[in-house]
Design an enzyme around this catalytic site. Structure first.
Site, PDB file in Angstrom:
ATOM      1  N   GLU A  57      65.600  34.958  61.287  1.00 36.09           N
ATOM      2  CA  GLU A  57      65.788  33.500  61.363  1.00 36.09           C
ATOM      3  C   GLU A  57      65.282  32.951  62.700  1.00 36.09           C
ATOM      4  OE1 GLU A  57      69.787  32.118  60.511  1.00 36.09           O
ATOM      5  OE2 GLU A  57      69.484  30.389  61.828  1.00 36.09           O
ATOM      6  N   CYS A 101      76.673  28.003  60.003  1.00 35.80           N
ATOM      7  CA  CYS A 101      76.867  27.402  58.686  1.00 35.80           C
ATOM      8  C   CYS A 101      78.319  27.526  58.241  1.00 35.80           C
ATOM      9  CB  CYS A 101      75.924  28.035  57.671  1.00 35.80           C
ATOM     10  SG  CYS A 101      76.432  29.676  57.164  1.00 35.80           S
ATOM     11  N   SER A 107      76.340  38.178  52.252  1.00 38.43           N
ATOM     12  CA  SER A 107      75.306  38.777  51.391  1.00 38.43           C
ATOM     13  C   SER A 107      75.809  40.006  50.626  1.00 38.43           C
ATOM     14  CB  SER A 107      74.068  39.141  52.228  1.00 38.43           C
ATOM     15  OG  SER A 107      74.432  39.921  53.345  1.00 38.43           O
TER      16      SER A 107
HETATM   17  S1  SF4 Z   1      74.939  32.587  55.687  1.00 33.73           S
HETATM   18 FE1  SF4 Z   1      74.272  31.815  53.709  1.00 33.73          FE
HETATM   19  S2  SF4 Z   1      74.609  29.574  53.759  1.00 33.73           S
HETATM   20 FE2  SF4 Z   1      74.696  30.372  55.859  1.00 33.73          FE
HETATM   21  S3  SF4 Z   1      72.616  30.060  56.630  1.00 33.73           S
HETATM   22 FE3  SF4 Z   1      72.731  32.184  55.885  1.00 33.73          FE
HETATM   23  S4  SF4 Z   1      72.030  32.066  53.749  1.00 33.73           S
HETATM   24 FE4  SF4 Z   1      72.490  29.963  54.406  1.00 33.73          FE
END
Ligand code: SF4
Length: 292
Positions: free
Chosen positions: A126, A194, A266
């Site tokens: 990311e 998040c 996940s």
């Molecule tokens: S944990 Fe899930 S909702 Fe949060 S940024 Fe990663 S993929 Fe998106």
């Protein structure tokens, strides 16, 4: 033995979306389908897709020209997208919208003349993707020591962003540190962590008050998983991060513990149930669900 099943746990909306996108693509187009990096950071899910003929690559150059390529939930940099176009790849984007929001914010800040400080792990997919959007105007910091080493002046336009899956408490301290060093800094109202990450960490933090042991179902490659285990350990509770029931060190239990079981964003639910069944079988554990 008592098992407290943490709520919420397991798949977040972004992971559900990415996994379903790949399932749909396999069904619609057949295999091989290529995915840049792991679709989500979970060993079981990746292996399951591999068995179906999905090929995970670390380099877009490995994908034969004209093939179908999916970008994972963690997002990619513009450079990767450009390479895919050059190779005439048919791309499908499974980037989580919340990760995309961090990309968009970085672009917007830089467009408005800001330099961006991104709190996160510089090797994480990311972070690599976000940095690639504005490579000359972004600085990644992993801890307060790195924040202290920054040399911006008080007059410079600065903004901060954060990776979505960090520890809430550590990130709060890092944001406060940045604000005290650079009072002019702006950023999102809280952080970019998040909701799924926050709610799973909150749940573990509260349940730790009753727990002797915490089992986090998830892979070591998952930032979310490691943060959950660290959270328990910081509160003085033994934590085991396991990919599934086979990794639970049963010989480290005596049989009268209160065990919290949670799962990172996940980790599939059937792996959680496998862990529950294993403790029930070995210790006759009773199960309770705990929404906190
Ligand atoms: S944990 Fe899930 S909702 Fe949060 S940024 Fe990663 S993929 Fe998106």
């Amino acid at each position: 033995m008592q098992i407290l099943l943490a709520e919420p746990r397991g798949f977040c909306a972004g992971v559900t979306r990415a996994v379903q996108s790949l399932e749909n693509a396999v069904e619609q187009f057949g295999t091989p389908i290529y995915v840049y990096h792991e679709i989500v950071h979970n060993t079981w899910i990746v292996e399951d897709f591999r068995r179906q003929g999905v090929i995970f690559v670390d380099n877009v150059d490995e994908v034969p020209e004209g093939s179908r390529l999916m970008f994972s939930a963690h997002g990619v940099s513009p450079e990767i997208r450009e390479t895919a176009i050059e190779r005439s790849l048919k791309t499908i984007d499974a980037t989580c919208p919340l990760v995309q929001k961090v990309h968009d914010s970085a672009i917007e800040y830089v467009r408005n003349g800001y330099k961006v400080i991104l709190v996160g792990h510089r090797e994480h997919d990311e972070v690599v993707g976000v940095v690639g959007e504005v490579p000359d105007s972004i600085w990644v910091v992993e801890n307060e020591t790195e924040i202290d080493a920054l040399t911006f002046g008080k007059e410079e336009k600065l903004a901060y962003l954060t990776q979505t899956t960090l520890s809430i408490s550590e990130t709060f301290q890092q944001i406060e540190r940045m604000k005290s060093r650079f009072p002019q800094i702006v950023g999102p109202p809280q952080s970019n962590i998040c909701y799924a990450t926050q709610s799973r960490q909150d749940s573990v933090r509260k349940l730790c008050q009753q727990a002797d042991v915490v089992i986090v179902v998830g892979s070591r490659s998952s930032s979310n998983s490691r943060r959950l285990a660290e959270q328990a350990e910081k509160l003085g509770v033994r934590a085991f991060l396991v990919d599934g029931a086979a990794e639970i060190p049963l010989n480290e239990f005596v049989g009268n513990e209160t065990v919290v079981i949670t799962a990172c964003a996940s980790a599939p639910e059937h792996l959680v149930q496998g862990c529950v069944d294993s403790l029930k079988k070995r210790w006759g554990a009773e199960v309770r669900s705990r929404l906190v």
